[in-house]
Design a protein around this motif. Structure first.
Motif, short mmCIF file in Angstrom:
data_model
loop_
_atom_site.label_atom_id
_atom_site.label_comp_id
_atom_site.label_asym_id
_atom_site.label_seq_id
_atom_site.Cartn_x
_atom_site.Cartn_y
_atom_site.Cartn_z
N GLY A 173 39.26 94.46 52.34
CA GLY A 173 38.21 93.52 51.98
C GLY A 173 36.80 93.98 52.29
O GLY A 173 35.84 93.27 52.00
N THR A 207 38.34 90.29 44.30
CA THR A 207 37.44 89.32 44.90
C THR A 207 36.04 89.90 45.00
O THR A 207 35.04 89.24 44.64
CB THR A 207 37.94 88.91 46.30
OG1 THR A 207 39.25 88.35 46.16
CG2 THR A 207 37.01 87.92 46.96
N TYR A 208 35.94 91.14 45.44
CA TYR A 208 34.64 91.78 45.56
C TYR A 208 34.01 91.99 44.17
O TYR A 208 32.81 91.75 43.99
CB TYR A 208 34.75 93.10 46.32
CG TYR A 208 33.40 93.74 46.55
CD1 TYR A 208 32.46 93.12 47.36
CD2 TYR A 208 33.06 94.92 45.93
CE1 TYR A 208 31.20 93.68 47.54
CE2 TYR A 208 31.81 95.49 46.11
CZ TYR A 208 30.89 94.86 46.93
OH TYR A 208 29.65 95.41 47.09
N SER A 214 32.54 88.83 43.01
CA SER A 214 31.33 88.48 43.77
C SER A 214 30.12 89.27 43.26
O SER A 214 29.00 88.76 43.28
CB SER A 214 31.54 88.70 45.27
OG SER A 214 31.45 90.07 45.62
N VAL A 235 37.13 99.72 48.45
CA VAL A 235 37.34 98.48 49.20
C VAL A 235 38.55 98.69 50.10
O VAL A 235 39.65 99.01 49.63
CB VAL A 235 37.54 97.28 48.26
CG1 VAL A 235 37.77 96.00 49.06
CG2 VAL A 235 36.33 97.12 47.33
N ASN A 257 43.78 94.87 48.32
CA ASN A 257 42.78 95.12 49.37
C ASN A 257 41.49 94.35 49.16
O ASN A 257 40.51 94.60 49.86
CB ASN A 257 42.47 96.62 49.46
CG ASN A 257 43.10 97.26 50.66
OD1 ASN A 257 43.41 96.59 51.63
ND2 ASN A 257 43.29 98.56 50.60
N GLY A 258 41.42 93.46 48.18
CA GLY A 258 40.23 92.66 47.98
C GLY A 258 39.29 93.16 46.90
O GLY A 258 38.15 92.68 46.80
N LYS A 259 39.74 94.11 46.09
CA LYS A 259 38.89 94.67 45.04
C LYS A 259 38.48 93.61 44.02
O LYS A 259 37.32 93.53 43.63
CB LYS A 259 39.59 95.83 44.33
CG LYS A 259 39.90 97.02 45.20
CD LYS A 259 40.59 98.12 44.44
CE LYS A 259 41.89 97.72 43.79
NZ LYS A 259 43.00 97.42 44.69
#
Length: 173
Positions: A163, A15-16, A19, A160, A11-13
């Motif tokens: 995303g 990547t987040y 960041s 998240v 779910n984009g964890k």
């Protein structure tokens, strides 16, 4: 600051989480807990290596025993992820099972002492708790208990979803 990132799989964890790390002061440490079993895990590990390339991370592949990890100096620490760490600590190579909660909590406390900022990635488990084997149910119970401990203890909890970071506790960084 201690930040827990949770949500469903893919779910984009990660990547987040990265960041957030690049906005915080270094040095940056990436604690990789996924054991390289089989081609699928190798592909995921390689994808994560590519994602964090040129972001200034020093990587520590640490599948178990976080309480024994010594970092070179205080910095920003990203633990990826509680799910793998819990499974690694819970099941031995023969499939024998134990409750690793106290060892994992000691390991997290060790990381907290060595970091200015600690970001831990985990998965939300327990929403679909039917039809699994007893050992999978025990894994989900233990991971859920550890997630609840971290959520209570940490400054910030972010879920998240597709995303999109949603604050559960504290503020979005």
């Amino acid at each position: 600051m201690n930040i827990l990132l949770t949500g469903g799989s893919a779910n984009g964890k990660s990547t987040y989480a990265e960041s957030i790390c690049v906005r915080l002061p270094g040095p940056r440490y990436y604690i990789a807990a996924m054991r390289p079993y089989g081609s699928e895990s190798q592909k995921k590990i390689e994808r994560h290596r590519i994602m964090r390339a040129d972001k200034g991370f020093e990587t520590f592949e640490r599948y178990t025993d976080l309480k024994g990890l010594v970092l070179p100096e205080k910095g920003t620490v990203l633990l990826e992820c509680m799910c793998n760490l819990t499974a690694n600590e819970m099941f031995d190579d023969l499939g024998n099972m134990r409750d690793p909660s106290s060892d994992i909590i000691e390991g997290i406390e060790n990381l907290k002492k060595q970091s200015r900022d600690l970001i831990v990635v985990t998965n939300d488990v327990g929403g679909d708790i039917y039809g699994y084997s007893d050992s999978t149910m025990e894994y989900m119970r233990i991971l859920g208990k550890l997630n609840a401990y971290l959520a209570k203890d940490f400054d910030t909890v972010i879920e998240v979803v597709a995303g999109i970071p949603l604050p559960v506790k504290g503020e979005i960084i």
